[in-house]
Motif scaffolding. Structure first.
Motif, PDB file in Angstrom:
ATOM      1  N   ILE A   1      -2.075   3.661  -6.880  1.00  0.00           N
ATOM      2  CA  ILE A   1      -2.192   3.607  -8.350  1.00  0.00           C
ATOM      3  C   ILE A   1      -3.245   2.612  -8.834  1.00  0.00           C
ATOM      4  CG2 ILE A   1       0.156   4.398  -8.803  1.00  0.00           C
ATOM      5  CD1 ILE A   1       0.916   1.440  -9.278  1.00  0.00           C
TER       6      ILE A   1
ATOM      7  N   TYR B   1       8.794   0.525 -10.038  1.00  0.00           N
ATOM      8  CA  TYR B   1       8.415  -0.737  -9.392  1.00  0.00           C
ATOM      9  C   TYR B   1       9.657  -1.420  -8.838  1.00  0.00           C
ATOM     10  CZ  TYR B   1       3.830  -0.422 -11.541  1.00  0.00           C
ATOM     11  OH  TYR B   1       2.576  -0.027 -11.910  1.00  0.00           O
TER      12      TYR B   1
ATOM     13  N   SER C   1      -6.644   0.454  -4.074  1.00  0.00           N
ATOM     14  CA  SER C   1      -6.919  -0.985  -3.954  1.00  0.00           C
ATOM     15  C   SER C   1      -7.351  -1.327  -2.535  1.00  0.00           C
ATOM     16  CB  SER C   1      -5.659  -1.792  -4.259  1.00  0.00           C
ATOM     17  OG  SER C   1      -5.042  -1.322  -5.421  1.00  0.00           O
TER      18      SER C   1
ATOM     19  N   ALA D   1       0.849  -1.200   0.000  1.00  0.00           N
ATOM     20  CA  ALA D   1       0.000   0.000   0.000  1.00  0.00           C
ATOM     21  C   ALA D   1       0.883   1.247   0.000  1.00  0.00           C
ATOM     22  CB  ALA D   1      -0.926  -0.018   1.210  1.00  0.00           C
TER      23      ALA D   1
ATOM     24  N   LYS E   1       4.089   1.298  -0.967  1.00  0.00           N
ATOM     25  CA  LYS E   1       4.920   1.267  -2.170  1.00  0.00           C
ATOM     26  C   LYS E   1       4.148   1.771  -3.387  1.00  0.00           C
ATOM     27  CE  LYS E   1       6.607  -2.854  -3.702  1.00  0.00           C
ATOM     28  NZ  LYS E   1       7.454  -4.036  -3.650  1.00  0.00           N
ATOM     29  N   TYR E   2       2.861   1.395  -3.469  1.00  0.00           N
ATOM     30  CA  TYR E   2       2.103   1.732  -4.667  1.00  0.00           C
ATOM     31  C   TYR E   2       1.169   2.931  -4.467  1.00  0.00           C
ATOM     32  CZ  TYR E   2       4.097  -2.633  -6.182  1.00  0.00           C
ATOM     33  OH  TYR E   2       5.000  -3.611  -6.512  1.00  0.00           O
TER      34      TYR E   2
ATOM     35  N   ILE F   1       3.171  -6.462 -11.894  1.00  0.00           N
ATOM     36  CA  ILE F   1       2.430  -5.754 -12.938  1.00  0.00           C
ATOM     37  C   ILE F   1       3.023  -4.356 -13.023  1.00  0.00           C
ATOM     38  CG2 ILE F   1       0.112  -5.155 -13.751  1.00  0.00           C
ATOM     39  CD1 ILE F   1       0.204  -8.083 -12.950  1.00  0.00           C
TER      40      ILE F   1
ATOM     41  N   LEU G   1       2.878 -10.958  -2.546  1.00  0.00           N
ATOM     42  CA  LEU G   1       1.480 -11.400  -2.519  1.00  0.00           C
ATOM     43  C   LEU G   1       1.352 -12.919  -2.624  1.00  0.00           C
ATOM     44  CD1 LEU G   1      -0.477  -8.657  -4.468  1.00  0.00           C
ATOM     45  CD2 LEU G   1      -0.284  -9.012  -2.017  1.00  0.00           C
ATOM     46  N   SER G   2       2.335 -13.566  -3.254  1.00  0.00           N
ATOM     47  CA  SER G   2       2.229 -15.036  -3.302  1.00  0.00           C
ATOM     48  C   SER G   2       2.504 -15.601  -1.907  1.00  0.00           C
ATOM     49  CB  SER G   2       3.139 -15.644  -4.365  1.00  0.00           C
ATOM     50  OG  SER G   2       4.467 -15.355  -4.087  1.00  0.00           O
TER      51      SER G   2
ATOM     52  N   ILE H   1       5.052 -12.641 -10.108  1.00  0.00           N
ATOM     53  CA  ILE H   1       4.310 -11.724 -10.985  1.00  0.00           C
ATOM     54  C   ILE H   1       4.440 -10.285 -10.482  1.00  0.00           C
ATOM     55  CG2 ILE H   1       1.957 -11.003 -11.590  1.00  0.00           C
ATOM     56  CD1 ILE H   1       2.693 -13.184 -13.389  1.00  0.00           C
TER      57      ILE H   1
ATOM     58  N   GLY I   1      10.917  -4.718  -6.112  1.00  0.00           N
ATOM     59  CA  GLY I   1      10.413  -5.958  -5.521  1.00  0.00           C
ATOM     60  C   GLY I   1      10.689  -7.162  -6.381  1.00  0.00           C
ATOM     61  N   THR I   2      10.190  -8.288  -5.900  1.00  0.00           N
ATOM     62  CA  THR I   2      10.491  -9.551  -6.564  1.00  0.00           C
ATOM     63  C   THR I   2       9.232 -10.260  -7.048  1.00  0.00           C
ATOM     64  OG1 THR I   2      10.396 -10.501  -4.379  1.00  0.00           O
ATOM     65  CG2 THR I   2      12.586 -10.026  -5.255  1.00  0.00           C
ATOM     66  N   GLY I   3       8.082  -9.697  -6.730  1.00  0.00           N
ATOM     67  CA  GLY I   3       6.836 -10.378  -7.118  1.00  0.00           C
ATOM     68  C   GLY I   3       6.529 -11.553  -6.209  1.00  0.00           C
ATOM     69  N   LEU I   4       7.134 -11.563  -5.033  1.00  0.00           N
ATOM     70  CA  LEU I   4       6.900 -12.685  -4.118  1.00  0.00           C
ATOM     71  C   LEU I   4       5.895 -12.343  -3.022  1.00  0.00           C
ATOM     72  CD1 LEU I   4      10.425 -14.230  -3.471  1.00  0.00           C
ATOM     73  CD2 LEU I   4       8.568 -15.139  -4.832  1.00  0.00           C
TER      74      LEU I   4
ATOM     75  N   ILE J   1      -2.031 -11.180  -9.670  1.00  0.00           N
ATOM     76  CA  ILE J   1      -1.075 -10.621  -8.706  1.00  0.00           C
ATOM     77  C   ILE J   1      -0.653 -11.573  -7.592  1.00  0.00           C
ATOM     78  CG2 ILE J   1      -1.664  -8.200  -9.132  1.00  0.00           C
ATOM     79  CD1 ILE J   1      -3.402  -8.300  -6.636  1.00  0.00           C
TER      80      ILE J   1
HETATM   81  P1  ADP Z   1       6.090  -6.882  -5.717  1.00  0.00           P
HETATM   82  O1  ADP Z   1       5.434  -5.831  -4.884  1.00  0.00           O
HETATM   83  O2  ADP Z   1       7.402  -7.332  -5.176  1.00  0.00           O
HETATM   84  O3  ADP Z   1       6.141  -6.554  -7.151  1.00  0.00           O
HETATM   85  P2  ADP Z   1       3.840  -8.452  -4.923  1.00  0.00           P
HETATM   86  O4  ADP Z   1       3.602  -9.937  -5.037  1.00  0.00           O
HETATM   87  O5  ADP Z   1       3.778  -7.896  -3.561  1.00  0.00           O
HETATM   88  O6  ADP Z   1       5.208  -8.196  -5.624  1.00  0.00           O
HETATM   89  O7  ADP Z   1       2.798  -7.705  -5.827  1.00  0.00           O
HETATM   90  C1  ADP Z   1       2.575  -8.144  -7.162  1.00  0.00           C
HETATM   91  C2  ADP Z   1       2.101  -7.025  -8.031  1.00  0.00           C
HETATM   92  O8  ADP Z   1       0.796  -6.613  -7.600  1.00  0.00           O
HETATM   93  C3  ADP Z   1       2.950  -5.780  -7.946  1.00  0.00           C
HETATM   94  O9  ADP Z   1       3.978  -5.819  -8.891  1.00  0.00           O
HETATM   95  C4  ADP Z   1       1.941  -4.661  -8.217  1.00  0.00           C
HETATM   96  O10 ADP Z   1       1.858  -4.445  -9.604  1.00  0.00           O
HETATM   97  C5  ADP Z   1       0.617  -5.212  -7.751  1.00  0.00           C
HETATM   98  N1  ADP Z   1       0.206  -4.667  -6.432  1.00  0.00           N
HETATM   99  C6  ADP Z   1       0.307  -5.289  -5.232  1.00  0.00           C
HETATM  100  N2  ADP Z   1      -0.216  -4.513  -4.248  1.00  0.00           N
HETATM  101  C7  ADP Z   1      -0.656  -3.382  -4.843  1.00  0.00           C
HETATM  102  C8  ADP Z   1      -1.309  -2.186  -4.378  1.00  0.00           C
HETATM  103  N3  ADP Z   1      -1.617  -2.005  -3.087  1.00  0.00           N
HETATM  104  N4  ADP Z   1      -1.616  -1.243  -5.302  1.00  0.00           N
HETATM  105  C9  ADP Z   1      -1.334  -1.424  -6.595  1.00  0.00           C
HETATM  106  N5  ADP Z   1      -0.726  -2.513  -7.097  1.00  0.00           N
HETATM  107  C10 ADP Z   1      -0.389  -3.476  -6.242  1.00  0.00           C
END
Ligand code: ADP
Length: 649
Positions: free
Chosen positions: A444, A469, A500, A414, A416-417, A461, A476-477, A459, A471-474, A454
């Motif tokens: 965003i 951006y 979001s 939250a 970060k984005y 986005i 949320l997984s 992953i 991070g590693t995309g880990l 996500i």
């Molecule tokens: P990371 O943050 O390391 O890229 P995450 O698994 O935490 O990996 O998130 C995956 C993707 O989901 C992010 O790259 C981002 O695009 C999207 N995302 C996650 N949380 C948010 C949020 N609060 N607002 C907008 N996009 C988000």
């Protein structure tokens, strides 16, 4: 009579067919030239007065003939005849009876050599028998192949059809009925009589075009159609049949059930795409990982080098040390994420349930993120904690470490984005059995079609080009893995540019409880701790801040120390400290060592161990090392107050 015969002799001799007369005694009285020739005699005298029995292979034959002719007046006979030279031939003889004016009977006959015809008949018979055998054989073969075809049709899911266009009559093989999910008893309606209703609308169009073209051009066709009732996909092969005038008068062909084949094809394509995507994802992940490691690593190496400079002003030194510390923490965080992810991925992550005050855990998280926000200089963002009044004293049986991990990941994202706006988080009871945790931002947002992705590993986005951006995309997984372990569910609502909301629903386990009323102990304790001086020793800033937040306003004096040395200094200066809350896992000097030193200074010091997990062995070690008690992290205020009360006097 003999004279009479002589008169006719030359006429009868002219007959091409053999002719003879036998009298009632059964002896020849006449034979024409053709007869003599056929039986191999030269003159009539050779046979006159002899018996026809000499001319038959079976000597009884003339008796049979005479008996029949006597009875019926005439008769036709086929038998084996014997020539003068004893050679045998087949003969056909027509015999009839006549009587002269004296009442004497005569038998006269016409004969034909049928040896050749007999031979031909025999040949024909043989040939016919052979043909019959062949036909029988072929019929058996056909029956077998029809049976085989039937079986093949059902194994390969291929059916055959035939359409007589003129009469609009369609014939189907059994397999066709199965493919179409129809009963054979009801038959098949003609093409013009509603056959097309078996197919979906789009398929009807495809079929109509193919059929019209085939009738016009005489060319075969191959089409794929969807069957309405059985939901099957079929491949149709159609072949036109022309009449002598060259006009297409019927179509025939086959239908193959390709539903399974198509499904297999779809799954294969999906698997290939997934494999490719996962390969690309891994490559992207490794590139990200390398970046995520290098960034803090470079800072650590770079600023450590700068710190070697002895002439560096103290202020700079502090600043550089801060950067090194932050970068190390960032690196540690990354390593923890990877370890956690691989634990979840390999099924090694465990859940340890304890009953905790949910509100305290959230308050602690709020404090932590206020600090993080400050350090990231995200002043345009405010963080709000929303907990309904009636949920403030909610005790939940859960794994506090996992809940903290989930909250950390969601609130980190939250922050970060988002560039500005409010981040709201909290929880509420949605019914008697479920609690809902909410993390909402005004950042965003995520595009609708990307929301489903996500939670997938690696992953990221990166749809907003103005955004950096990291991070590693880990993250949320990991969240998804932990939510699954806690048997909960997570869902996301998001709108690009608006923000979001992550909603996480967890089941309330049996020992969870709500106590709306403050317990009696709370009142006593609050009064009681007013006279206490407390020291908190913990290397984690947020833990110190949390305890300060919940205790300092109630106590007489409140001290904190971030390591053993500081703690010893505080104790030396303040001999009147009532309770020391000692973290166990600390760098350089751990909680046991610090406690030992403090007890040397003040043997009566009441030291309480604070630790994440307590095993039986550890609890014994606490008592043996002079601790008065221990308390589990995250700290529950009620439990802590109970300990103060117990050892307060
Ligand atoms: P990371 O943050 O390391 O890229 P995450 O698994 O935490 O990996 O998130 C995956 C993707 O989901 C992010 O790259 C981002 O695009 C999207 N995302 C996650 N949380 C948010 C949020 N609060 N607002 C907008 N996009 C988000």
């Amino acid at each position: 009579m003999k004279n009479g015969l002589k008169i006719k002799d030359h006429i009868l001799d002219e007959y091409l067919e053999a002719y003879d007369i036998v009298d009632e005694d059964g002896l020849f009285i006449y034979a024409n030239k053709a007869y003599l020739k056929m039986w191999g005699y030269e003159t009539m005298d050779e046979i006159i007065g002899t018996s026809p029995a000499l001319h038959c292979l079976d000597a009884e034959m003339p008796k049979e003939i005479i008996a029949k002719v006597n009875k019926d007046g005439w008769g036709e006979f086929e038998f084996k005849a014997k020539r003068k030279d004893n050679s045998v031939f087949d003969v056909f003889m027509r015999v009839s009876l006549f009587t002269d004016e004296h009442g004497k009977k005569y038998y006269h006959s016409f004969s034909r050599d049928i040896t050749q015809k007999k031979k031909q008949d025999a040949e024909l018979e043989k040939y016919r028998n052979h043909l019959e055998e062949l036909v029988e054989e072929k019929i058996a073969e056909l029956k077998e192949s029809a049976e085989l075809l039937k079986r093949t049709e059902s194994i390969t899911h291929i059916g055959s059809w035939d359409w007589d266009i003129e009469n609009d009559v369609i014939t189907w093989s059994d397999e066709m009925f199965r493919i179409f999910g129809l009963d054979k008893k009801n038959g098949v309606p003609g093409y013009f009589k509603g056959h097309s209703k078996f197919f979906t609308e789009n398929s009807q169009k495809i079929m109509g075009n193919a059929v019209t073209k085939a009738i016009e051009s005489g060319e075969p066709y191959e089409i794929e159609l969807s069957v309405r009732k059985s939901n099957k996909l079929i491949k149709v092969y159609g072949f036109p049949k022309r009449n002598k005038a060259g006009k297409v008068k019927s179509l025939y062909g086959s239908i193959q059930d390709i539903t399974e084949e198509k499904e297999r094809e779809r799954l294969l394509i999906e698997a290939i795409n997934k494999a490719q995507a996962s390969d690309e994802l891994k490559t992207a992940f490794l590139a990200n990982l390398s970046h995520e490691i290098r960034t803090p690593m470079n800072a650590i190496i770079g600023f450590t080098n700068l710190l070697k400079n002895d002439h560096l002003p103290k202020k700079k030194k502090h600043e550089f040390l801060g950067i090194v510390e932050d970068s190390s923490k960032q690196l540690l965080h990354l390593i923890e994420d990877i370890l956690e992810f691989s634990k979840i991925d390999t099924g090694q992550a465990e859940i340890k349930y304890t009953s905790i005050n949910f509100c305290d855990l959230f308050k602690k998280t709020k404090l932590k993120f206020d600090e993080i926000k400050k350090s990231q200089k995200k002043d345009a963002i405010s963080i709000e904690l929303n907990i309904p009044k009636d949920c403030e004293n909610l005790y939940v049986k859960t794994d506090p470490v996992r809940i903290e991990q989930i909250l950390n990941n969601l609130i980190e994202n939250a922050l970060k984005y988002s560039k500005d706006g409010t981040i709201q988080f909290g929880y509420e009871l949605i019914d008697d059995e479920n609690i809902q945790i909410l993390v909402k931002d005004e950042g965003i947002g995520i595009e609708k079609d990307k929301i489903g992705l996500i939670f997938d590993r690696f992953i990221q986005i990166k749809s907003n080009p103005d955004f950096n951006y990291e991070g590693t995309g880990l993250g949320l997984s990991i969240v998804k893995g932990l939510v699954d372990l806690l048997e909960g569910e997570i869902e996301v609502e998001s709108e690009v540019g608006k923000g979001s909301t992550f909603k996480l629903t967890l089941p309330l386990l049996a020992t969870s409880s709500i106590s709306n009323k403050k317990s009696k102990n709370d009142v006593v304790d609050c009064n009681f701790i007013k006279h206490l001086t407390i020291l908190v020793v913990d290397d984690e800033l947020y833990n110190r801040k949390f305890l300060e937040e919940i205790l300092s306003s109630h106590t007489k004096e409140f001290f904190t120390a971030s390591n053993g040395i500081e703690a010893i200094e505080v104790v030396m200066k303040n001999q009147n400290i009532d309770f020391i809350l000692m973290d166990i896992k600390m760098p350089r000097m751990d909680g046991f060592q610090v406690a030992e030193e403090i007890l040397k200074i003040n043997p009566k010091a009441k030291i309480i161990a604070q630790t994440a997990y307590v095993t039986l062995l550890e609890s014994e070690r606490f008592t043996n090392s002079g601790f008065i008690d221990y308390i589990s992290k995250p700290i529950n205020l009620d439990d802590l107050l109970a300990i103060f009360l117990k050892f307060g006097s």
